[in-house]
Each structure stands twice: as structure tokens, then as C-alpha cells.
Design a protein around this motif. Structure first.
Motif, PDB file in Angstrom:
ATOM      1  N   ALA A  40      -6.960 -30.733 -28.566  1.00  0.00           N
ATOM      2  CA  ALA A  40      -6.292 -30.257 -29.939  1.00  0.00           C
ATOM      3  C   ALA A  40      -7.516 -30.971 -30.842  1.00  0.00           C
ATOM      4  CB  ALA A  40      -5.253 -31.010 -30.550  1.00  0.00           C
ATOM      5  N   GLN A  41      -8.298 -31.791 -30.424  1.00  0.00           N
ATOM      6  CA  GLN A  41     -10.120 -31.855 -30.817  1.00  0.00           C
ATOM      7  C   GLN A  41     -11.042 -30.981 -30.197  1.00  0.00           C
ATOM      8  OE1 GLN A  41     -10.584 -36.593 -29.935  1.00  0.00           O
ATOM      9  NE2 GLN A  41      -9.334 -36.715 -31.155  1.00  0.00           N
ATOM     10  N   ILE A  42     -10.535 -29.778 -28.666  1.00  0.00           N
ATOM     11  CA  ILE A  42     -11.500 -29.757 -28.022  1.00  0.00           C
ATOM     12  C   ILE A  42     -11.201 -28.247 -28.774  1.00  0.00           C
ATOM     13  CG2 ILE A  42     -12.348 -28.273 -25.839  1.00  0.00           C
ATOM     14  CD1 ILE A  42     -10.890 -30.928 -24.590  1.00  0.00           C
ATOM     15  N   LYS A  43     -10.330 -27.839 -29.150  1.00  0.00           N
ATOM     16  CA  LYS A  43      -9.925 -26.453 -30.385  1.00  0.00           C
ATOM     17  C   LYS A  43     -10.202 -26.079 -31.243  1.00  0.00           C
ATOM     18  CE  LYS A  43      -6.132 -23.777 -31.783  1.00  0.00           C
ATOM     19  NZ  LYS A  43      -6.026 -23.892 -32.546  1.00  0.00           N
ATOM     20  N   GLU A  44     -10.366 -28.257 -31.613  1.00  0.00           N
ATOM     21  CA  GLU A  44     -10.714 -28.052 -33.838  1.00  0.00           C
ATOM     22  C   GLU A  44     -12.241 -28.293 -33.158  1.00  0.00           C
ATOM     23  OE1 GLU A  44      -7.952 -31.028 -34.236  1.00  0.00           O
ATOM     24  OE2 GLU A  44      -6.529 -29.870 -34.474  1.00  0.00           O
ATOM     25  N   ALA A  45     -12.942 -28.397 -32.466  1.00  0.00           N
ATOM     26  CA  ALA A  45     -14.623 -28.098 -32.496  1.00  0.00           C
ATOM     27  C   ALA A  45     -14.911 -27.220 -32.351  1.00  0.00           C
ATOM     28  CB  ALA A  45     -14.750 -29.673 -32.173  1.00  0.00           C
ATOM     29  N   ARG A  46     -14.406 -26.595 -31.594  1.00  0.00           N
ATOM     30  CA  ARG A  46     -14.953 -25.252 -30.837  1.00  0.00           C
ATOM     31  C   ARG A  46     -15.130 -25.396 -30.168  1.00  0.00           C
ATOM     32  NH1 ARG A  46     -12.358 -20.855 -31.950  1.00  0.00           N
ATOM     33  NH2 ARG A  46     -14.258 -19.163 -32.342  1.00  0.00           N
ATOM     34  N   LEU A  47     -15.468 -26.585 -29.144  1.00  0.00           N
ATOM     35  CA  LEU A  47     -16.729 -26.230 -28.045  1.00  0.00           C
ATOM     36  C   LEU A  47     -16.747 -25.768 -26.558  1.00  0.00           C
ATOM     37  CD1 LEU A  47     -15.884 -30.558 -27.976  1.00  0.00           C
ATOM     38  CD2 LEU A  47     -17.637 -29.516 -28.945  1.00  0.00           C
ATOM     39  N   LEU A  48     -17.951 -25.172 -26.394  1.00  0.00           N
ATOM     40  CA  LEU A  48     -17.634 -24.192 -25.567  1.00  0.00           C
ATOM     41  C   LEU A  48     -17.007 -25.326 -23.725  1.00  0.00           C
ATOM     42  CD1 LEU A  48     -20.640 -22.007 -26.015  1.00  0.00           C
ATOM     43  CD2 LEU A  48     -17.849 -21.409 -25.988  1.00  0.00           C
ATOM     44  N   CYS A  49     -16.566 -24.397 -22.816  1.00  0.00           N
ATOM     45  CA  CYS A  49     -16.197 -25.407 -21.570  1.00  0.00           C
ATOM     46  C   CYS A  49     -16.611 -24.547 -20.500  1.00  0.00           C
ATOM     47  CB  CYS A  49     -14.933 -25.258 -21.943  1.00  0.00           C
ATOM     48  SG  CYS A  49     -13.730 -26.530 -23.447  1.00  0.00           S
ATOM     49  N   LYS A  50     -16.342 -25.009 -19.860  1.00  0.00           N
ATOM     50  CA  LYS A  50     -16.273 -24.112 -18.260  1.00  0.00           C
ATOM     51  C   LYS A  50     -14.880 -23.814 -17.916  1.00  0.00           C
ATOM     52  CE  LYS A  50     -20.272 -24.231 -15.374  1.00  0.00           C
ATOM     53  NZ  LYS A  50     -21.118 -24.240 -14.692  1.00  0.00           N
ATOM     54  N   LEU A  62     -13.997 -20.658 -24.872  1.00  0.00           N
ATOM     55  CA  LEU A  62     -13.507 -21.231 -25.985  1.00  0.00           C
ATOM     56  C   LEU A  62     -11.898 -21.258 -25.980  1.00  0.00           C
ATOM     57  CD1 LEU A  62     -15.200 -20.073 -29.584  1.00  0.00           C
ATOM     58  CD2 LEU A  62     -15.324 -21.954 -28.748  1.00  0.00           C
ATOM     59  N   LEU A  63     -11.238 -22.720 -26.280  1.00  0.00           N
ATOM     60  CA  LEU A  63      -9.932 -23.030 -26.270  1.00  0.00           C
ATOM     61  C   LEU A  63      -9.482 -21.882 -27.413  1.00  0.00           C
ATOM     62  CD1 LEU A  63      -7.496 -24.413 -24.594  1.00  0.00           C
ATOM     63  CD2 LEU A  63      -8.378 -26.342 -25.603  1.00  0.00           C
ATOM     64  N   THR A  64      -9.232 -21.652 -27.680  1.00  0.00           N
ATOM     65  CA  THR A  64      -8.330 -20.481 -28.520  1.00  0.00           C
ATOM     66  C   THR A  64      -7.044 -20.572 -29.041  1.00  0.00           C
ATOM     67  OG1 THR A  64      -8.234 -17.983 -27.683  1.00  0.00           O
ATOM     68  CG2 THR A  64     -10.465 -18.465 -28.280  1.00  0.00           C
ATOM     69  N   ALA A  65      -6.330 -21.013 -27.924  1.00  0.00           N
ATOM     70  CA  ALA A  65      -5.154 -21.462 -28.326  1.00  0.00           C
ATOM     71  C   ALA A  65      -4.120 -21.931 -27.218  1.00  0.00           C
ATOM     72  CB  ALA A  65      -4.355 -20.083 -27.858  1.00  0.00           C
ATOM     73  N   LEU A  66      -3.177 -23.217 -27.932  1.00  0.00           N
ATOM     74  CA  LEU A  66      -2.533 -24.076 -27.061  1.00  0.00           C
ATOM     75  C   LEU A  66      -1.285 -24.157 -27.600  1.00  0.00           C
ATOM     76  CD1 LEU A  66      -2.962 -27.350 -25.600  1.00  0.00           C
ATOM     77  CD2 LEU A  66      -3.456 -28.156 -28.299  1.00  0.00           C
ATOM     78  N   ASN A  67      -0.340 -23.694 -26.784  1.00  0.00           N
ATOM     79  CA  ASN A  67       1.477 -23.511 -26.861  1.00  0.00           C
ATOM     80  C   ASN A  67       2.297 -24.818 -26.375  1.00  0.00           C
ATOM     81  OD1 ASN A  67       1.093 -21.285 -28.678  1.00  0.00           O
ATOM     82  ND2 ASN A  67       0.464 -19.731 -26.832  1.00  0.00           N
ATOM     83  N   VAL A  68       2.177 -25.184 -27.346  1.00  0.00           N
ATOM     84  CA  VAL A  68       2.812 -27.077 -26.409  1.00  0.00           C
ATOM     85  C   VAL A  68       4.821 -26.544 -26.224  1.00  0.00           C
ATOM     86  CG1 VAL A  68       2.979 -29.356 -26.338  1.00  0.00           C
ATOM     87  CG2 VAL A  68       0.531 -27.758 -26.944  1.00  0.00           C
ATOM     88  N   THR A  69       5.312 -26.986 -25.649  1.00  0.00           N
ATOM     89  CA  THR A  69       6.810 -26.970 -25.508  1.00  0.00           C
ATOM     90  C   THR A  69       6.827 -28.427 -25.096  1.00  0.00           C
ATOM     91  OG1 THR A  69       7.079 -24.667 -25.514  1.00  0.00           O
ATOM     92  CG2 THR A  69       9.482 -26.326 -25.016  1.00  0.00           C
TER      93      THR A  69
END
Length: 137
Positions: A40-50, A62-69
Motif C-alpha cells: 500500500a505504501q509503494i502504491k500511495e508513494a507512486r514508486l517506480l518498480c521493476k 507503477l503499482l496502480t491497483a491492489l485488490n485484496v480478499t
């Protein structure tokens, strides 16, 4: 460089990963919760990932969606999907000389950290989950 070739625009790459995070057989207390918080922190901070998969390596994602069940299918953790979308890093701004006489501080600031160190064995929970998912920062 133009976004259009032969009157067609190249859409950004999108990679979706299915993830299961479980506390079963993990020596770190609350590992799945720590992993969720880190993502969630990576997504909210808009950190670029490989993102590294068996098919291809994707840079500047960018982690643009995080769907959790969290349900009876994974009682000691969660099941979800991570969606990464390609994004170009912002261009480096040219330094502007404003001819001011205000000194610039060369002091150090604390480093931002993602994830919790609680209960860990010295390694980063975030790095572990991303490595296991085939993602490199």
C-alpha cells in the motif's frame, strides 16, 4: 519522440500478478499484514518498480491497483492481485539559477522506509515478498 506510429498510439504495458500472502510457516509475526502495508505504501508513494516475470522484464512500472480478499480460503493471510502499469519517469528539471543569496542546507534527512521492521530477522519483508513475486525495485 511521438506517441503515435501509423496513426496508432502505443498503450502502456500492464502486468497483473496473482498473489497469496500467508502467515503459515513464516517466522515473522504478522508477515502478511506487513506485506500488505508495504505494498500500500509503494502504491500511495507512486514508486517506480521493476517487474520481472518469466516472459519479460518491465522497467518503470507503477503499482496502480491492489485488490485484496481475506476470507476462509486464506484464513492466515490474504489473496489478491497486483496491477502494474508502465509509466515514464518525469524528465529531470533543468536547474534554475535565481541568483539568491539564501544558503542551501547540506544537512541530511532521514531515509524513507517502506514496511515495518517489527518481528523481522534483519531482512526486509517487502523485499522478500517482491522477490518471491518476481519484482525488483
Amino acid at each position: 519522440m511521438t506517441d503515435y506510429v501509423n496513426n496508432a498510439r502505443n498503450e502502456p504495458d500492464v502486468v497483473t500478478l496473482s498473489v497469496t500472502a500467508s502467515d503459515a510457516n513464516v517466522p515473522v509475526i504478522g508477515w502478511s499484514q506487513q506485506t500488505m502495508n508495504s505494498l500500500a505504501q509503494i502504491k500511495e508513494a507512486r514508486l517506480l518498480c521493476k517487474v520481472v516475470t518469466s516472459l519479460r522484464t518491465y522497467d518503470n512500472m507503477l503499482l496502480t491497483a491492489l485488490n485484496v480478499t481475506q476470507d476462509e480460503n486464506c484464513p492466515d493471510g490474504w489473496i489478491g492481485t497486483l496491477t502494474f502499469t508502465h509509466s515514464e519517469p518525469p524528465p529531470a528539471a533543468a536547474p534554475m539559477e535565481d541568483y539568491s543569496s539564501t544558503p542551501v542546507s547540506t544537512g541530511s534527512t532521514s531515509t524513507k522506509s517502506v514496511g515495518s521492521q517489527r518481528g523481522g530477522s534483519g531482512g526486509s519483508v517487502l523485499k522478500t515478498i517482491l522477490r518471491d513475486a518476481g519484482i525488483k525495485l
